[in-house]
Design a protein around this motif. Structure first.
Motif: not given
Lengths: 377, 210
Positions: A207-216
């Protein structure tokens, strides 16, 4: 003798567990680090991570390529690496993936070149060594992840185009090809129902940023028939389970160390008692109590150091034995390393115990009645 | 020179019984025998002189030194340098050879080691052939002779011998006594021997009877 044995045993256990723990941690981290997320079929997230990243468990199942590609279009995703597997060659897993996969582990070719066309494959260093494979060889895969001769895809042979340099990661134990080859091997099975869509085993994402991974991951697990797992989280969970085991063994080692310390102390007192005539004689020669204490201390120190070195060596031999076992079963290779700071710390504890034992034993040394010892027949 | 004044001693566990010792006054290089029945305190007196026991009362002077006035460390030092004890039973450092035992005795006395003297002493005691043997390999007679060597190797001011002839035959007894006397002369020391051996008595003028 008993005290050396106990000390050796305790050092053996402690250094062995420390080494295994340390190397296992490093191994897991090194292998899971390249990827932020795994997407696969529903099931246990730990199983998904173990099967797709560490390659030590069965996969949770296959997922449809269409559904997977839909998710891959999410703008938060930096890169996508598809995985497809289900076949093996003599017990070594054949992994269909894109060319990016090897780059993630920093794998380069030692001989030959990387696979570019269908039915070309490269071998990990361990796999090539153990199967005695060289560039240009041909082989056929067999179905499933375990070696068998019954379900062999012998009409579709692979050609070995390259052998990878050792990386110290799971790649060393894999046979890498492209996804299309995996599909190709199984095409005949799909001939009757050609309409069926193509399937893969899992997607590895960054991911571009770690928050993206959590959300997705939240939305995938809630809204789709797929499962998203975060390797870091799952590995941490796994280590937490293992940690209890490691702590128990360390506790046992500590208990043995205490017994060893006690045994050193008893040994010292025994020395003083058995050799009281010699010690008393040395006193009449003009030796001070302190000189005698030094004598007794050196003996204890000698025993302690022998115990420590022996235990350390046996610990390393234990790691060596374990690695030959683990290397095959868990695609996992341990190294024999030089003493680290934790082992140095253990050495200091041992020396401290020896000094403490000497101080305690000095009481029985100081109260020696020289006159009585030498006068008694 | 050894002098004791109104010396008394009592063992801690038997407070009721106190040993009273006659005053001893030995001039420079004077030798003496201590005689008496068993249990009368001969060995106790020897250990008192050697500083291994502390008297309840009285003083011991060796040369110009009052043994009671020495500190712990001074006493250790003094004992190492000035006292040579030949024990009734032979004690050695078992794991060392005969020669090593002598060397460690010399070393702990903190005097300069004298190789010539060591060699000569071993020769006189007829131990040359066995000098590199471990002490447990020695015969009883050889042990006794080594024990004597250990008592005099460092040229002490006082040589204290506790029944040095008890295990020896007439010939060796004669030899040992004359060697002790000779060494005492060479070292300019006082020789004090505890004995109940009738053979020893004629060799000494001064008898102290407890």
């Amino acid at each position: 003798m008993l005290s050396i044995l106990l000390l050796t045993l305790s050092i053996l256990l402690a250094t062995f567990v420390l080494q295994i723990n340390k190397q296992l941690n490093r191994h897991l981290e090194k292998n899971s680090k390249p990827f932020d997320m795994v997407i696969g079929a529903k099931g246990s997230p730990l199983q998904l991570v173990l099967s797709t990243i560490l390659h030590i468990d069965n996969p949770t199942g296959n997922i449809s390529l269409d559904e997977a590609s839909r998710i891959s279009k999410n703008p938060m995703i930096k890169e996508v690496i598809p995985l497809s597997f289900g076949d093996n060659y003599k017990g070594y897993k054949i992994l269909g993936t894109s060319s990016q996969y090897l780059g993630k582990y920093g794998a380069t070719c030692k001989e030959g070149r990387l696979n570019t066309k269908n039915f070309e494959a490269v071998f990990g260093s361990e796999a090539a060594k153990n199967l005695n494979i060289s560039v240009g060889n041909a082989f056929v895969s067999s179905h499933g992840l375990l070696q068998n001769d019954i379900d062999v895809h012998d009409e579709k042979p692979f050609v070995v185009t390259g052998i990878l340099a050792p990386t110290g990661t799971v790649v060393d134990h894999l046979i890498i090809t492209n996804i299309e080859s995996i599909w190709g091997v199984h095409e005949h099975e799909h001939k009757e129902h050609k309409e069926e869509h193509k399937e893969i085993t899992a997607l590895l994402l960054n991911f571009r940023n770690p928050i993206g991974a959590l959300q997705l991951s939240r939305s995938i697990n809630k809204d789709t028939s797929l499962q998203a797992a975060l390797p870091k989280l799952e590995i941490d969970r796994l280590l937490k389970f293992l940690g209890i085991g490691f702590q128990t063994i360390n506790g046992i080692a500590l208990a043995i160390l205490l017994v060893a310390g006690l045994s050193i102390f008893i040994n010292l007192i025994k020395t003083v008692r058995e050799r009281k005539h010699e010690l008393a004689l040395l006193r009449t020669y003009g030796a001070t109590n302190f000189q005698l204490l030094k004598l007794v201390f050196y003996e204890a120190l000698f025993l302690s150091l022998i115990g420590f070195i022996l235990g350390w060596l046996l610990g390393r031999i234990g790691v060596l034995l374990f690695t030959t076992l683990a290397s095959n079963a868990y695609k996992y290779h341990l190294e024999i390393s030089i003493p680290d700071e934790k082992e140095f710390f253990i050495l200091i504890i041992v020396l401290f115990t020896t000094i403490l034992a000497t101080i305690l034993a000095s009481y029985s040394l100081f109260k020696l009645n020289i006159s009585k010892i030498l006068a008694d027949a | 020179m050894i002098r004791t004044t109104s010396l008394r001693f009592a063992y801690q566990n038997t407070k009721t019984h106190t040993f009273y010792f006659p005053d001893i006054d030995l001039s420079f290089e004077q030798n003496a025998l201590i005689l008496g029945n068993s249990g009368i305190g001969k060995t106790t007196l020897l250990h008192l002189i050697a500083g291994l026991l502390i008297p309840k009362k009285g003083n011991i002077f060796i040369g110009n030194t009052c043994v009671q006035e020495l500190t712990r460390n001074q006493l250790n030092n003094f004992r190492g340098k000035q006292i040579g004890i030949i024990f009734q039973r032979t004690y050695f450092i078992k794991s060392l050879t005969l020669l090593e035992n002598l060397k460690i005795r010399e070393k702990l006395s903190k005097k300069t080691t004298d190789q010539q003297r060591r060699i000569r002493l071993i020769e006189q005691l007829e131990l040359t052939e066995v000098r590199n043997k471990k002490v447990y390999e020695l015969s009883e007679g050889q042990r006794q002779r080594l024990s004597i060597a250990l008592g005099i190797i460092h040229k002490p001011k006082v040589i204290l011998a506790d029944e040095p002839t008890s295990n020896l035959d007439d010939k060796n007894c004669e030899k040992v006594i004359s060697l002790l006397k000779k060494e005492a002369r060479i070292c300019k020391s006082n020789l004090v021997i505890i004995t109940h051996d009738q053979r020893v008595k004629p060799h000494f003028d001064k008898h102290i009877i407890l």
